[in-house]
Design an enzyme around this catalytic site. Structure first.
Site, PDB file in Angstrom:
ATOM      1  N   ARG A   1       0.838  -1.201   0.000  1.00  0.00           N
ATOM      2  CA  ARG A   1       0.000   0.000   0.000  1.00  0.00           C
ATOM      3  C   ARG A   1       0.876   1.255   0.000  1.00  0.00           C
ATOM      4  NH1 ARG A   1      -4.406   2.953  -1.269  1.00  0.00           N
ATOM      5  NH2 ARG A   1      -5.357   4.053   0.480  1.00  0.00           N
TER       6      ARG A   1
ATOM      7  N   THR B   1     -12.562  -1.194  12.157  1.00  0.00           N
ATOM      8  CA  THR B   1     -13.158  -1.836  13.335  1.00  0.00           C
ATOM      9  C   THR B   1     -14.355  -2.652  12.858  1.00  0.00           C
ATOM     10  OG1 THR B   1     -14.262   0.294  13.744  1.00  0.00           O
ATOM     11  CG2 THR B   1     -12.406  -0.259  15.156  1.00  0.00           C
TER      12      THR B   1
ATOM     13  N   CYS C   1     -19.712   0.383   7.695  1.00  0.00           N
ATOM     14  CA  CYS C   1     -20.356   1.294   8.655  1.00  0.00           C
ATOM     15  C   CYS C   1     -21.775   0.867   9.004  1.00  0.00           C
ATOM     16  CB  CYS C   1     -20.367   2.729   8.101  1.00  0.00           C
ATOM     17  SG  CYS C   1     -18.766   3.545   8.186  1.00  0.00           S
TER      18      CYS C   1
END
Length: 425
Positions: A40, A86, A261
């Site tokens: 990355r 998360t 999300c």
């Protein structure tokens, strides 16, 4: 404590959230972008962002931004901002492992008077209960004496080129009143939409999880209404357009709810509630509804195929789209996978086409092999699952040409004229 007016800022985690944040801070401050993935870092150093959130021109003009993958190279920073994923685990429990690992790593380079700001979505209390103790134990420093913390939840909308980081009001908080003011002013220096400073870290954490919990519940309601209207042979889109003619009707649409999300955050809130002995009824009911939509879509598609005497087993079915939402390559927690798995259980041959998704990422994450291009006149059913602009521009005729003469065209996203498709939500 003397707070620096021109701090060195290190962003930990350079995904959909961290990279745009690093770019904006680097327009004014010396900024270091850190990620544990050396590939990355290498790609970003060459001006290539696989998330498509920042283009090569934006990366090229930011002189104050550097990219590293070694923890020792961020040891001179004054402000650390953690933007790691998360997710939830297979049992739909919060998975804080990335956050804990980032905190442990950061603890090895933390110095006196440093400020650590968390942006990753967590349940109320997680920053002070889970993360701060890790920072203290690995650094040997005392919280709110030697180092300080804050929480400012990310509000990135992947693939959205209109609502960018600077045009979305930022919620801020700090571990002391002085630190809260400093963190608020720091973000205010890059966020043109302004900031909203909360009274505590917990309030800021709670604000984040209810933002997406509210959206999840609203979509669940519309999904349930779509199922009801389908049984009544009423077009859901037409109903929503009619209801939307009133100024205060909320414009939600039915569909699959995935991503990092909306399909995840409610579980963080319910997890915390259950720790305190409360079982959330409405929030979890909404989650069950939205998680069941893949099964419902397949049942409707299979019904349409049977009505046309199309044998489902060994049929060729094309799914257009794997990303969790339109115009972005993000496949985290995509619910398209539910559709794929169920169709394969019926014995169908399933091809998945998504020109925005990296084939190696799809293979690594879901053991899925994307096709480079669909065959013409090959499929018994075509499922338009993601509303990429590229798919919209094809139009109904070109999409239909991928199927044979009796093929079913099912439009999950309601982007094609209703008289050109055989099924929709």
């Amino acid at each position: 404590m003397e707070l620096k007016q021109n701090p060195v800022i290190a962003i930990i985690g350079l995904g959909y959230v961290g990279l745009p944040l690093a770019v904006e801070f680097a327009k004014q401050y010396s900024t270091i972008g850190f990620d544990i993935d050396p590939d990355r870092i290498s790609a970003l150093q060459q001006g290539n962002d696989v998330t498509l959130e920042v283009d090569s021109q934006e990366l090229a003009v930011v002189d104050k931004l550097s990219f590293v993958s070694e923890a020792s190279k961020i040891a001179n920073a004054d402000i650390y901002i953690i933007t790691v994923p998360t997710p939830i685990d297979e049992y739909k429990r919060p998975d804080l492992s990335h956050l804990q690992q980032a905190s442990a790593m950061l603890g090895t380079v933390l110095s006196r008077n440093n400020i650590v700001i968390y942006e990753s979505t967590v349940y109320p209390g997680a920053t002070e209960e889970e993360c701060i103790p890790i920072l203290s134990s690995h650094s040997g420093l005392k919280f709110n004496q030697d180092f300080y913390a804050g929480y400012s939840p990310e509000r990135i909308n992947p693939g959205d080129k209109t609502h960018r980081i600077t045009s979305i009001k930022k919620v801020t908080s700090g571990s002391t009143p002085e630190i809260a003011d400093y963190i608020d002013s720091l973000y205010l220096s890059i966020i043109s939409a302004g900031t909203h400073k909360t009274s505590s870290i917990k309030v800021a954490e709670a604000a984040k999880v209810i933002e997406n919990t509210q959206r999840d519940l609203n979509i669940a309601l519309i999904n349930e209404l779509a199922i009801i209207f389908n049984k009544l042979d009423i077009n859901t889109t037409e109903v929503l357009e009619a209801a939307g003619s009133k100024w205060n009707f909320l414009p939600f649409k039915p569909g699959l709810v995935g991503g990092h999300c909306i399909g995840v955050d409610p579980y963080y809130l319910t997890h915390k509630a259950q720790q305190f002995g409360y079982h959330p009824e409405i929030i979890l009911a909404g989650r069950r509804m939205n998680d069941s939509m893949g099964h419902y879509i397949v049942s409707q598609l299979v019904k349409k195929m049977i009505q046309k005497n199309i044998q489902v087993a060994k049929s060729n079915i094309l799914i257009m789209g794997l990303a969790f939402k339109e115009n972005c390559p993000d496949i985290r927690n995509t619910r398209i996978i539910d559709i794929i798995n169920e169709l394969q259980e019926y014995g169908a041959n399933v091809d998945i086409f998504d020109p925005l998704v990296d084939a190696n990422t799809a293979a690594r994450t879901y053991a899925i092999k994307l096709i480079d291009q669909p065959e013409q006149n090959h499929y018994h059913a075509v499922l338009l699952a993601v509303a990429h602009d590229e798919f919209k521009h094809l139009g109904a005729d070109k999409i239909r040409s991928l199927g044979n003469d009796t093929a079913i065209l099912f439009d999950v996203k309601n982007i094609l004229p209703k008289d050109t498709v055989d099924g929709w939500l």
